[in-house]
Design an enzyme around this catalytic site. Structure first.
Site, PDB file in Angstrom:
ATOM      1  N   LYS A 123       0.824  -1.213   0.000  1.00  0.00           N
ATOM      2  CA  LYS A 123       0.000   0.000   0.000  1.00  0.00           C
ATOM      3  C   LYS A 123       0.858   1.263   0.000  1.00  0.00           C
ATOM      4  O   LYS A 123       0.652   2.166  -0.804  1.00  0.00           O
ATOM      5  CB  LYS A 123      -0.940   0.017   1.226  1.00  0.00           C
ATOM      6  CG  LYS A 123      -1.906  -1.155   1.273  1.00  0.00           C
ATOM      7  CD  LYS A 123      -2.849  -1.063   2.462  1.00  0.00           C
ATOM      8  CE  LYS A 123      -2.162  -1.117   3.825  1.00  0.00           C
ATOM      9  NZ  LYS A 123      -1.428  -2.394   4.078  1.00  0.00           N
ATOM     10  N   ARG A 146      -9.763   0.599   8.693  1.00  0.00           N
ATOM     11  CA  ARG A 146      -9.286  -0.747   9.004  1.00  0.00           C
ATOM     12  C   ARG A 146     -10.317  -1.539   9.788  1.00  0.00           C
ATOM     13  O   ARG A 146     -10.052  -2.689  10.140  1.00  0.00           O
ATOM     14  CB  ARG A 146      -8.024  -0.641   9.863  1.00  0.00           C
ATOM     15  CG  ARG A 146      -6.731  -0.921   9.133  1.00  0.00           C
ATOM     16  CD  ARG A 146      -5.622  -0.682  10.135  1.00  0.00           C
ATOM     17  NE  ARG A 146      -4.407  -1.372   9.846  1.00  0.00           N
ATOM     18  CZ  ARG A 146      -3.370  -0.831   9.198  1.00  0.00           C
ATOM     19  NH1 ARG A 146      -3.441   0.382   8.732  1.00  0.00           N
ATOM     20  NH2 ARG A 146      -2.273  -1.518   9.040  1.00  0.00           N
ATOM     21  N   ARG A 186      11.384  -5.732   5.209  1.00  0.00           N
ATOM     22  CA  ARG A 186      11.199  -4.285   4.991  1.00  0.00           C
ATOM     23  C   ARG A 186      12.203  -3.477   5.813  1.00  0.00           C
ATOM     24  O   ARG A 186      12.445  -3.759   6.974  1.00  0.00           O
ATOM     25  CB  ARG A 186       9.766  -3.900   5.392  1.00  0.00           C
ATOM     26  CG  ARG A 186       9.506  -2.407   5.337  1.00  0.00           C
ATOM     27  CD  ARG A 186       8.034  -2.081   5.219  1.00  0.00           C
ATOM     28  NE  ARG A 186       7.231  -2.520   6.359  1.00  0.00           N
ATOM     29  CZ  ARG A 186       5.898  -2.398   6.394  1.00  0.00           C
ATOM     30  NH1 ARG A 186       5.228  -1.874   5.384  1.00  0.00           N
ATOM     31  NH2 ARG A 186       5.237  -2.830   7.460  1.00  0.00           N
ATOM     32  N   ARG A 218      -0.369  -9.251  13.455  1.00  0.00           N
ATOM     33  CA  ARG A 218      -0.985  -8.244  12.573  1.00  0.00           C
ATOM     34  C   ARG A 218      -1.825  -8.890  11.481  1.00  0.00           C
ATOM     35  O   ARG A 218      -2.863  -8.374  11.098  1.00  0.00           O
ATOM     36  CB  ARG A 218       0.110  -7.352  11.961  1.00  0.00           C
ATOM     37  CG  ARG A 218       0.639  -6.339  12.980  1.00  0.00           C
ATOM     38  CD  ARG A 218       1.978  -5.798  12.596  1.00  0.00           C
ATOM     39  NE  ARG A 218       1.952  -5.027  11.373  1.00  0.00           N
ATOM     40  CZ  ARG A 218       3.014  -4.851  10.596  1.00  0.00           C
ATOM     41  NH1 ARG A 218       4.174  -5.395  10.904  1.00  0.00           N
ATOM     42  NH2 ARG A 218       2.907  -4.109   9.517  1.00  0.00           N
TER      43      ARG A 218
HETATM   44  P1  ADP Z   1       1.177  -1.725   7.446  1.00  0.00           P
HETATM   45  O1  ADP Z   1       2.216  -1.012   6.631  1.00  0.00           O
HETATM   46  O2  ADP Z   1       1.642  -3.024   7.981  1.00  0.00           O
HETATM   47  O3  ADP Z   1      -0.135  -1.889   6.737  1.00  0.00           O
HETATM   48  P2  ADP Z   1       0.646   0.672   8.987  1.00  0.00           P
HETATM   49  O4  ADP Z   1       1.874   1.461   8.872  1.00  0.00           O
HETATM   50  O5  ADP Z   1      -0.507   1.053   8.123  1.00  0.00           O
HETATM   51  O6  ADP Z   1       0.978  -0.864   8.761  1.00  0.00           O
HETATM   52  O7  ADP Z   1       0.144   0.633  10.485  1.00  0.00           O
HETATM   53  C1  ADP Z   1       1.025   0.336  11.553  1.00  0.00           C
HETATM   54  C2  ADP Z   1       0.222   0.252  12.852  1.00  0.00           C
HETATM   55  O8  ADP Z   1      -0.421   1.513  13.119  1.00  0.00           O
HETATM   56  C3  ADP Z   1      -0.914  -0.751  12.843  1.00  0.00           C
HETATM   57  O9  ADP Z   1      -0.479  -2.063  13.161  1.00  0.00           O
HETATM   58  C4  ADP Z   1      -1.840  -0.184  13.924  1.00  0.00           C
HETATM   59  O10 ADP Z   1      -1.351  -0.445  15.228  1.00  0.00           O
HETATM   60  C5  ADP Z   1      -1.702   1.320  13.693  1.00  0.00           C
HETATM   61  N1  ADP Z   1      -2.735   1.795  12.732  1.00  0.00           N
HETATM   62  C6  ADP Z   1      -2.499   2.358  11.505  1.00  0.00           C
HETATM   63  N2  ADP Z   1      -3.652   2.675  10.906  1.00  0.00           N
HETATM   64  C7  ADP Z   1      -4.642   2.312  11.756  1.00  0.00           C
HETATM   65  C8  ADP Z   1      -6.064   2.354  11.709  1.00  0.00           C
HETATM   66  N3  ADP Z   1      -6.715   2.855  10.647  1.00  0.00           N
HETATM   67  N4  ADP Z   1      -6.752   1.884  12.775  1.00  0.00           N
HETATM   68  C9  ADP Z   1      -6.129   1.399  13.863  1.00  0.00           C
HETATM   69  N5  ADP Z   1      -4.806   1.312  13.965  1.00  0.00           N
HETATM   70  C10 ADP Z   1      -4.053   1.758  12.925  1.00  0.00           C
HETATM   71  P1  ADP Z   2       2.208  -1.876   3.211  1.00  0.00           P
HETATM   72  O1  ADP Z   2       2.196  -0.366   3.221  1.00  0.00           O
HETATM   73  O2  ADP Z   2       1.000  -2.447   2.521  1.00  0.00           O
HETATM   74  O3  ADP Z   2       2.420  -2.487   4.551  1.00  0.00           O
HETATM   75  P2  ADP Z   2       4.807  -1.604   1.819  1.00  0.00           P
HETATM   76  O4  ADP Z   2       4.487  -0.742   0.651  1.00  0.00           O
HETATM   77  O5  ADP Z   2       5.524  -0.975   2.956  1.00  0.00           O
HETATM   78  O6  ADP Z   2       3.436  -2.347   2.319  1.00  0.00           O
HETATM   79  O7  ADP Z   2       5.604  -2.867   1.290  1.00  0.00           O
HETATM   80  C1  ADP Z   2       6.067  -3.885   2.175  1.00  0.00           C
HETATM   81  C2  ADP Z   2       7.459  -4.363   1.738  1.00  0.00           C
HETATM   82  O8  ADP Z   2       7.355  -5.064   0.489  1.00  0.00           O
HETATM   83  C3  ADP Z   2       8.458  -3.237   1.496  1.00  0.00           C
HETATM   84  O9  ADP Z   2       9.728  -3.646   1.932  1.00  0.00           O
HETATM   85  C4  ADP Z   2       8.428  -3.026  -0.027  1.00  0.00           C
HETATM   86  O10 ADP Z   2       9.699  -2.594  -0.507  1.00  0.00           O
HETATM   87  C5  ADP Z   2       8.104  -4.415  -0.535  1.00  0.00           C
HETATM   88  N1  ADP Z   2       7.224  -4.390  -1.720  1.00  0.00           N
HETATM   89  C6  ADP Z   2       6.205  -3.530  -1.976  1.00  0.00           C
HETATM   90  N2  ADP Z   2       5.601  -3.830  -3.161  1.00  0.00           N
HETATM   91  C7  ADP Z   2       6.256  -4.919  -3.649  1.00  0.00           C
HETATM   92  C8  ADP Z   2       6.117  -5.715  -4.846  1.00  0.00           C
HETATM   93  N3  ADP Z   2       5.159  -5.453  -5.749  1.00  0.00           N
HETATM   94  N4  ADP Z   2       6.955  -6.757  -5.016  1.00  0.00           N
HETATM   95  C9  ADP Z   2       7.913  -7.023  -4.100  1.00  0.00           C
HETATM   96  N5  ADP Z   2       8.110  -6.318  -2.967  1.00  0.00           N
HETATM   97  C10 ADP Z   2       7.290  -5.281  -2.735  1.00  0.00           C
END
Ligand code: ADP
Ligand code: ADP
Ligand code: ZN
Length: 214
Positions: free
Chosen positions: A13, A88, A127, A171
């Site tokens: 994302k 979420r 990551r 998670r």
């Molecule tokens: P990811 O990249 O794994 O999707 P985020 O960076 O979006 O994770 O979120 C990291 C943490 O921040 C989540 O595990 C949660 O604890 C908190 N968080 C982020 N967005 C939300 C939300 N919309 N509602 C509740 N908690 C959130």
């Molecule tokens: P999210 O915000 O959904 O938690 P991230 O964008 O932070 O996910 O991506 C999670 C990890 O996977 C990062 O280390 C990123 O560099 C890697 N990544 C993201 N998109 C891809 C893809 N299409 N193929 C392989 N690795 C990816």
């Protein structure tokens, strides 16, 4: 263009959000980034959010909803926005409808980035993020030249505490229980578009680009 990016942790994302935001010139609103900044600055919000984040649990709805509502009222959101990591939960999604309706706005599309569980675990545990410029790398899929230093700015690379395998497992459980129901929620409203997130970053982006131009 009012867009929500949906998908499990590690789906890509944030990676796609940066590209979408630049390409369509709309603000990227990441609740995870907002909380991590608050934690780093040790604000009241950060202190509240930290314990939930460290466990891989969700921050309570009432805390998150207030922050997003406020953010959506800022002038840069008047012509569009990209929500990443919000909503979420179903109550968050309902609060979002209410907040937008008040201003005569609505969502245009919800992009659901789909990636299987094994790949999510690989992506999250590999990551790495730059402390300087915030760029996100992956040790295998988007490797920095050195595993400790950012190619762009020379900043130190760090691993999010919640990207340890143990917390990642929680998670993903939390995602299944609390966030996955949003897929049906948005499908029922005709807003959901599925995106195959297992493709390389640029392939995923061109698919999203196509969807958003349609
Ligand atoms: P990811 O990249 O794994 O999707 P985020 O960076 O979006 O994770 O979120 C990291 C943490 O921040 C989540 O595990 C949660 O604890 C908190 N968080 C982020 N967005 C939300 C939300 N919309 N509602 C509740 N908690 C959130
Ligand atoms: P999210 O915000 O959904 O938690 P991230 O964008 O932070 O996910 O991506 C999670 C990890 O996977 C990062 O280390 C990123 O560099 C890697 N990544 C993201 N998109 C891809 C893809 N299409 N193929 C392989 N690795 C990816
Ligand atoms: Zn950097």
């Amino acid at each position: 263009m009012n867009i929500v990016l949906l998908g499990p942790p590690g789906a890509g994302k944030g990676t796609q959000a940066i590209r979408i935001s630049a390409h369509f010139d709309i603000p990227h609103i990441s609740t995870g980034d907002i909380f991590r900044r608050a934690v780093a600055q040790k604000t009241a919000l950060g202190l509240k959010a930290k314990e939930f984040m460290d466990r891989g649990d969700l921050v309570p709805d009432e805390v998150v909803i207030g922050i997003v509502k406020q953010r959506l009222e800022e002038p840069d959101c008047s012509t569009g926005f990209l929500l990443d990591g919000f909503p979420r939960t179903v109550p968050q999604a309902e609060a979002l409808v209410d907040a937008l309706t008040v201003g005569g706005r609505a969502l245009d599309k919800v992009l659901n980035i789909e990636v299987d569980r094994d790949e999510l675990i690989r992506r999250l545990t590999g990551r790495r993020t730059c402390r300087g410029c915030g760029k996100v790398f992956h040790l295998i899929f988007d490797p920095p030249k050195s595993s400790t230093t950012c190619d762009i700015c020379g900043g130190a690379l760090w691993q999010r505490e919640d990207d340890s395998e143990e917390t990642v497992i929680n998670r993903l459980k939390v995602y299944e229980a609390q966030t996955a129901p949003l897929v049906d929620f948005y499908r029922a409203q005709g807003l959901l578009v599925a995106v195959d997130g297992r493709q390389p970053v640029e392939v995923v982006f061109s698919r999203i680009d196509e969807i958003l131009h349609a």
